[in-house]
Design a protein around this motif. Structure first.
Motif, PDB file in Angstrom:
ATOM      1  N   THR A 160      -7.148   5.782   0.983  1.00 17.53           N
ATOM      2  CA  THR A 160      -7.036   5.901   2.389  1.00 17.53           C
ATOM      3  C   THR A 160      -7.278   4.370   2.971  1.00 17.53           C
ATOM      4  O   THR A 160      -8.017   3.619   2.690  1.00 17.53           O
ATOM      5  N   THR A 161      -6.700   4.147   4.234  1.00 18.23           N
ATOM      6  CA  THR A 161      -6.922   2.814   4.822  1.00 18.23           C
ATOM      7  C   THR A 161      -7.538   3.294   6.359  1.00 18.23           C
ATOM      8  O   THR A 161      -7.647   2.246   6.967  1.00 18.23           O
ATOM      9  N   GLN A 189       0.808  -1.237  -0.089  1.00 19.14           N
ATOM     10  CA  GLN A 189       0.101   0.065  -0.119  1.00 19.14           C
ATOM     11  C   GLN A 189       0.633   1.348  -0.003  1.00 19.14           C
ATOM     12  O   GLN A 189       0.222   2.314  -0.277  1.00 19.14           O
ATOM     13  N   ILE A 190       2.139   1.374   0.331  1.00 17.55           N
ATOM     14  CA  ILE A 190       2.964   2.413   0.254  1.00 17.55           C
ATOM     15  C   ILE A 190       2.983   3.164  -0.810  1.00 17.55           C
ATOM     16  O   ILE A 190       3.068   4.513  -0.763  1.00 17.55           O
ATOM     17  N   VAL A 249      -0.194   5.749  -1.089  1.00 18.22           N
ATOM     18  CA  VAL A 249      -0.607   6.711  -0.050  1.00 18.22           C
ATOM     19  C   VAL A 249      -0.906   7.859  -0.614  1.00 18.22           C
ATOM     20  O   VAL A 249      -1.554   8.959   0.134  1.00 18.22           O
ATOM     21  N   PHE A 250      -0.168   8.486  -1.534  1.00 16.92           N
ATOM     22  CA  PHE A 250      -0.406   9.802  -2.356  1.00 16.92           C
ATOM     23  C   PHE A 250      -1.410   9.959  -3.412  1.00 16.92           C
ATOM     24  O   PHE A 250      -1.666  10.845  -4.006  1.00 16.92           O
ATOM     25  N   ASP A 251      -2.158   8.852  -3.586  1.00 18.05           N
ATOM     26  CA  ASP A 251      -3.144   8.620  -4.429  1.00 18.05           C
ATOM     27  C   ASP A 251      -4.512   9.403  -3.946  1.00 18.05           C
ATOM     28  O   ASP A 251      -4.888   9.318  -2.974  1.00 18.05           O
ATOM     29  N   ILE A 255       8.653  14.476  -2.150  1.00 21.44           N
ATOM     30  CA  ILE A 255       8.221  13.762  -0.824  1.00 21.44           C
ATOM     31  C   ILE A 255       7.946  12.228  -1.031  1.00 21.44           C
ATOM     32  O   ILE A 255       7.709  11.882  -2.103  1.00 21.44           O
ATOM     33  N   GLN A 256       8.463  11.702  -0.101  1.00 26.76           N
ATOM     34  CA  GLN A 256       8.656   9.995  -0.215  1.00 26.76           C
ATOM     35  C   GLN A 256       7.990   9.718   1.319  1.00 26.76           C
ATOM     36  O   GLN A 256       8.245  10.067   2.361  1.00 26.76           O
ATOM     37  N   ALA A 257       7.603   8.266   1.123  1.00 27.83           N
ATOM     38  CA  ALA A 257       7.158   7.617   2.362  1.00 27.83           C
ATOM     39  C   ALA A 257       7.904   6.345   2.570  1.00 27.83           C
ATOM     40  O   ALA A 257       7.792   5.514   1.550  1.00 27.83           O
TER      41      ALA A 257
END
Length: 307
Positions: free
Chosen positions: A259-260, A249-250, A253-255, A283-285
């Motif tokens: 949402t989870t 899912q990572i 997350v920016f789509d 930005i990165q997660a």
């Protein structure tokens, strides 16, 4: 091509004929002059004729371009609407947390007011009462002003901003939520140069990221927030000890609308990504289930306009 070739040949032949019968000018020089003039007028005339042909036979081209323009405008309007919606959602969350903090200040004023009649003739008590009321009212006023400033319509205005101050203000805004949720914030920073940015947009970015971290730790935890100056870019790292995000899912997350969370809108991180991108940054997660999530932001000190 046939049209221009015919025009050119006709012009050269006519020029030669006219010069041979009416003047004694060198025909070779005249041909060179005609050729030079033909080159000068070729491109503008070609463009004009091409436009006429396109309009007569290929109207779809213009309708297509018009459709693209309309879609671009609609996309900008949609993004502005999503930005306002996300800001309103964030304001609602902030207001809920700030209500508790404001009530604390009002409770202090109320407690002192209840015993005011008994101590009205005590100058020391009156002086302390005045100082307490002024202090608590000023704190309430600061809270309300920050909330109102954040709620103003978004204006994409770049100016010199202090990123440390923006982050510290956001941490202050969310301090009550952190206290209520048993969350501690570790702040590490160095003196940073000013950057060109939109203060309101960047404020919303960090509110979204910190709210995301707070919501990921329902049982309490710790947020680490640090800033660095590295290779002409400011690096901001925000990590939490929350539930984390699964590996599959990572990347999503920016789509938008992904949402989870049961009550999540899926807009916060998407808008943060868009805003950082418009500032010429990245930005990165990174995350590991059960161990928390880390968001890393890179913002250029002298950003180039985004395309």
């Amino acid at each position: 091509t046939l049209l221009f070739a015919a025009l050119y040949v006709a012009t050269v032949l006519f020029t030669n004929y006219w010069l041979a019968h009416h003047t004694r000018i060198n025909q070779l020089g005249a041909v060179v002059a005609v050729t030079f003039l033909a080159v000068l007028v070729f491109q503008p005339l070609k463009d004009r004729i091409q436009n006429i042909v396109d309009r007569l036979f290929f109207m779809g081209t213009y309708r297509y371009e018009k459709t693209i323009d309309n879609l671009s405008q609609e996309n900008r309007q949609l993004y502005s609407g999503l930005l306002r919606a996300d800001k309103l959602a964030a304001i609602g969350t902030l207001a809920a947390g700030m209500a508790h903090e404001i009530k604390n200040h009002l409770a202090a004023i109320k407690a002192s007011t209840q015993v005011l009649d008994e101590n009205i003739n005590d100058p020391v008590f009156v002086q302390q009462y005045q100082a307490l009321v002024n202090r608590q009212v000023e704190r309430i006023n600061n809270i309300v002003e920050k909330l109102l400033n954040f709620g103003q319509p978004a204006k994409l205005t770049l100016q010199a901003v202090n990123l440390n101050k923006i982050i510290d203000d956001v941490v202050g805004l969310l301090s009550s939520q952190c206290q209520q949720g048993g969350i501690t914030v570790k702040r590490q920073s160095i003196i940073l140069p000013l950057i060109m940015g939109d203060e309101e947009q960047l404020t919303q970015v960090f509110i979204n990221l910190l709210l995301n971290a707070i919501q990921a730790m329902p049982e309490g935890g710790e947020i680490e927030l640090g800033t660095l100056n590295k290779e002409q870019r400011i690096v901001v790292e925000i990590s939490d000890t929350g539930i984390g995000i699964p590996a599959e899912q990572i990347d999503k997350v920016f789509d938008p609308f992904y949402t989870t969370k049961a009550d999540g809108s899926g807009l916060g991180l998407a808008i943060a990504y868009r805003c950082i991108n418009e500032h010429g940054g990245e930005i990165q997660a990174q995350s590991e289930p059960g161990k928390g999530t880390r968001f890393t932001l890179w913002l250029p000190i002298r950003p180039e306009p985004s395309v």
